[in-house]
Design an enzyme around this catalytic site. Structure first.
Site, PDB file in Angstrom:
ATOM      1  N   CYS A  32      -0.908   4.666   2.820  1.00  0.00           N
ATOM      2  CA  CYS A  32      -2.350   4.085   3.032  1.00  0.00           C
ATOM      3  C   CYS A  32      -2.469   2.774   3.307  1.00  0.00           C
ATOM      4  O   CYS A  32      -1.983   2.504   4.513  1.00  0.00           O
ATOM      5  CB  CYS A  32      -2.929   4.514   1.482  1.00  0.00           C
ATOM      6  SG  CYS A  32      -4.662   4.792   1.490  1.00  0.00           S
ATOM      7  N   GLU A  61       2.527  11.203  -2.104  1.00  0.00           N
ATOM      8  CA  GLU A  61       3.136  11.157  -3.502  1.00  0.00           C
ATOM      9  C   GLU A  61       2.387  12.089  -4.389  1.00  0.00           C
ATOM     10  O   GLU A  61       3.077  12.623  -5.456  1.00  0.00           O
ATOM     11  CB  GLU A  61       3.491   9.773  -4.052  1.00  0.00           C
ATOM     12  CG  GLU A  61       2.057   8.971  -4.408  1.00  0.00           C
ATOM     13  CD  GLU A  61       1.262   8.402  -3.228  1.00  0.00           C
ATOM     14  OE1 GLU A  61       1.364   8.769  -1.957  1.00  0.00           O
ATOM     15  OE2 GLU A  61       0.359   7.588  -3.594  1.00  0.00           O
ATOM     16  N   HIS A 106      -2.012   9.924   0.658  1.00  0.00           N
ATOM     17  CA  HIS A 106      -1.006   9.845  -0.402  1.00  0.00           C
ATOM     18  C   HIS A 106      -0.125  11.316  -0.251  1.00  0.00           C
ATOM     19  O   HIS A 106      -0.550  11.837  -1.373  1.00  0.00           O
ATOM     20  CB  HIS A 106      -1.670   9.401  -1.877  1.00  0.00           C
ATOM     21  CG  HIS A 106      -2.509   8.187  -1.760  1.00  0.00           C
ATOM     22  ND1 HIS A 106      -1.908   7.171  -2.223  1.00  0.00           N
ATOM     23  CD2 HIS A 106      -3.584   7.863  -1.318  1.00  0.00           C
ATOM     24  CE1 HIS A 106      -2.721   6.248  -1.925  1.00  0.00           C
ATOM     25  NE2 HIS A 106      -3.865   6.668  -1.410  1.00  0.00           N
TER      26      HIS A 106
END
Ligand code: GLN
Length: 531
Positions: A382, A510, A508
């Site tokens: 990001c 993650e 993202h």
């Protein structure tokens, strides 16, 4: 179809006991018994969601596929169980009150006086039962944030009391407490636990199961004593001692029969053992790792929880690469051109972290330059990706004043610009580009090879984007745009093909790693970093 069972998880004595890990572990074990589950978090604060909270206040903000900014515990729920949470899985006092007040303004209450009991508690109960969710769950696990006795969690406790009364054995209360060890006395102390249970009882809730958090192993006499003092069956008192990894908690709970106790208490058959072999295989792999790989996290938040999902994604990716990822925090505010070599010394890979605002961005840009020119595997996430793009413009395209509109409103080389859809937004809360969007991967790119498919979905949380006006220049100079949102042509991934691993994502990744399904970008990044 079995009727839904409800499990309420509360905490006592102190905060930070790891209720999220316990709730996730319970969810995991119930899934392993073949049940469908969901886990939801109720937070007693007034904010509508944690989206506007500073990470120092509340750690990472986790984003669901449907674009809700939520508590980081939802990240644990997803990583442990592989479920996809949505809006309904994260509720705050603020959201409850807002819903009730909106109804009142619409006239839905037909002239009644609106009160905490029953109007607020009814709204809480409705959501705890997930009346708006068309899906069936065998178990709905509800974790209540904060500590028993907090003024602000009282309406949640009252809702739980009423639900237990209405649902009988279909609703149970699991209470997590702390048993301190007093070194000078050489003793464990159960008094705080007894007090916490008393406090629950005074609110009309008798816990069915107690989980004792402890730093050292408790012997069975002590568990027996707690059971007797607190009106809880002996097999319903378990301990959760500190373990080397949070991923060992489900197995530790199973070993003590927590899953069986829950099934018995909720009137479900207790027959077979849970199917935990894939999980055990993961732990075996985790214990067998030999090599250590040092990965740097370049960011501005020097606290564990701020980059929680990134940390967990890297650790999990390490296990799949038979190595232990050692995370090294590099404070981007302290990074300069002069000290960068020293700061990154001994690191096999670098993650440039997400974030907002000016603070620490120049350090991220210096780091991106150093890793690009020294061919150190680099993963920009990001804001991290945006910094890779700015660095490239400054040092390769020759635009010394290149920047993001977020940081410099007047630069002519705004290689990162405000998204069209964000231009007229003035409110801060819940207004970014949030949630899952599709991304089309360019044939022949590294990204495409890593994902192994052409179309993927990734979660977003940002207002700014790659400025397409500069795209041709980037591509010609060697930074390729290899992931594109097909609906509005936004650049989602950039990469530099000649380097070992230099990839930035506007999204993202993650948020969508789980223990049994690690995200391919993290796995490949660690693989290359490991060398
Ligand atoms: N601040 C940047 C933006 O809004 C990046 C946000 C982030 O890293 N999540 O676009």
């Amino acid at each position: 179809m079995e009727q839904t069972r409800y499990i309420f998880v509360t905490g006592g004595v102190v905060s930070s006991l790891g209720k999220g890990i316990i709730s996730s572990s319970i969810g995991k074990l119930l899934q392993a018994h073949g049940y469908s589950i969901t886990i939801q978090k109720y937070d007693p604060y007034i904010n509508i969601d944690p989206g506007t909270l500073n990470p120092y206040e509340h750690g990472e903000c986790y984003v669901t596929v449907d674009g809700m900014e939520t508590d980081l515990d939802l990240g644990h729920y997803e990583r442990f169980t592989g479920i996809r949470t949505t809006r309904g899985n994260s509720v705050t006092t603020g959201r409850i009150y807002k819903a009730v007040i909106d109804k009142e303004r619409r006239g839905d209450y037909l002239g009644k006086t609106i009160q905490v009991v029953p109007h607020i508690t009814d709204e809480i109960k409705r959501r705890m039962k997930r009346e708006d969710d068309p899906k069936h769950y065998d178990f709905i696990i509800t974790e209540v944030g904060g500590t028993i006795g907090d003024i602000e969690s009282a309406p949640f406790m009252e809702a739980i009391r009423q639900l237990r009364w209405e649902l009988g054995s279909r609703a149970i209360s699991i209470h997590l407490t702390y048993v301190p060890y007093l070194k000078a006395a050489g003793e464990f102390k159960t008094k705080p636990t007894q007090h916490s249970v008393k406090e629950m009882q005074s609110m009309g809730i008798q816990p069915d199961v107690l989980i004792l958090r402890t730093e050292y192993h408790l012997d069975s006499n002590l568990l027996q004593k707690v059971a007797a003092f607190c009106n809880v069956d002996r097999d319903c008192v378990v301990q959760s001692e500190d373990l080397p990894s949070i991923y060992e908690v489900p197995i530790n709970m199973e070993r003590q029969g927590l899953d069986k106790a829950i099934l018995r208490k909720t009137g479900m058959p207790v027959d077979e053992l849970p199917q935990m072999s894939p999980w055990r295989d993961f732990l075996t792999k985790m214990h067998a790792v030999k090599q250590e790989v040092r990965i740097g996290l370049v960011g501005k938040y020097d606290l564990q929880d701020a980059y929680k999902s990134i940390r967990e994604s890297l650790l999990i990716a390490g296990v799949y690469n038979d190595c232990k990822v050692k995370l090294v925090f590099v404070n981007s505010e302290e990074v300069t051109r002069e000290n960068i070599a020293e700061k990154l010394e001994g690191l096999s890979g670098v993650v440039i972290c997400p974030g907002f605002g000016l603070r620490g961005i120049e350090g991220k840009i210096v780091a991106a330059e150093y890793t690009r020119t020294h061919d150190i595997p680099t993963f920009g996430i990001c804001l991290g990706m945006q910094m890779m793009v700015i660095e490239f413009a400054r040092n390769v395209l020759g635009y010394a004043d290149a920047n993001s509109r977020e940081m410099d409103a007047v630069t002519p080389h705004n290689v990162i610009d405000i998204m069209e859809s964000q231009k007229n937004i003035t409110e801060m809360g819940g207004t970014m580009r949030l949630g899952a969007y599709s991304c089309k991967l360019v044939e022949g790119s590294r990204a495409r090879a890593i994902y192994g498919s052409e179309m993927v979905q990734e979660r977003h949380r940002h207002r700014y984007e790659f400025n397409n006006a500069f795209k041709a220049e980037y591509e010609a100079a060697g930074m390729k745009c290899t992931g594109i949102n097909p609906e509005n042509d936004l650049v989602e991934i950039v990469e530099i093909p000649g380097l070992r691993w230099y990839i930035g994502g506007q999204f993202h990744p993650e948020y969508s790693t789980s223990v049994l399904n690690p995200h391919p970008l993290f796995v490949d990044f660690v693989k290359v970093a490991k060398g």
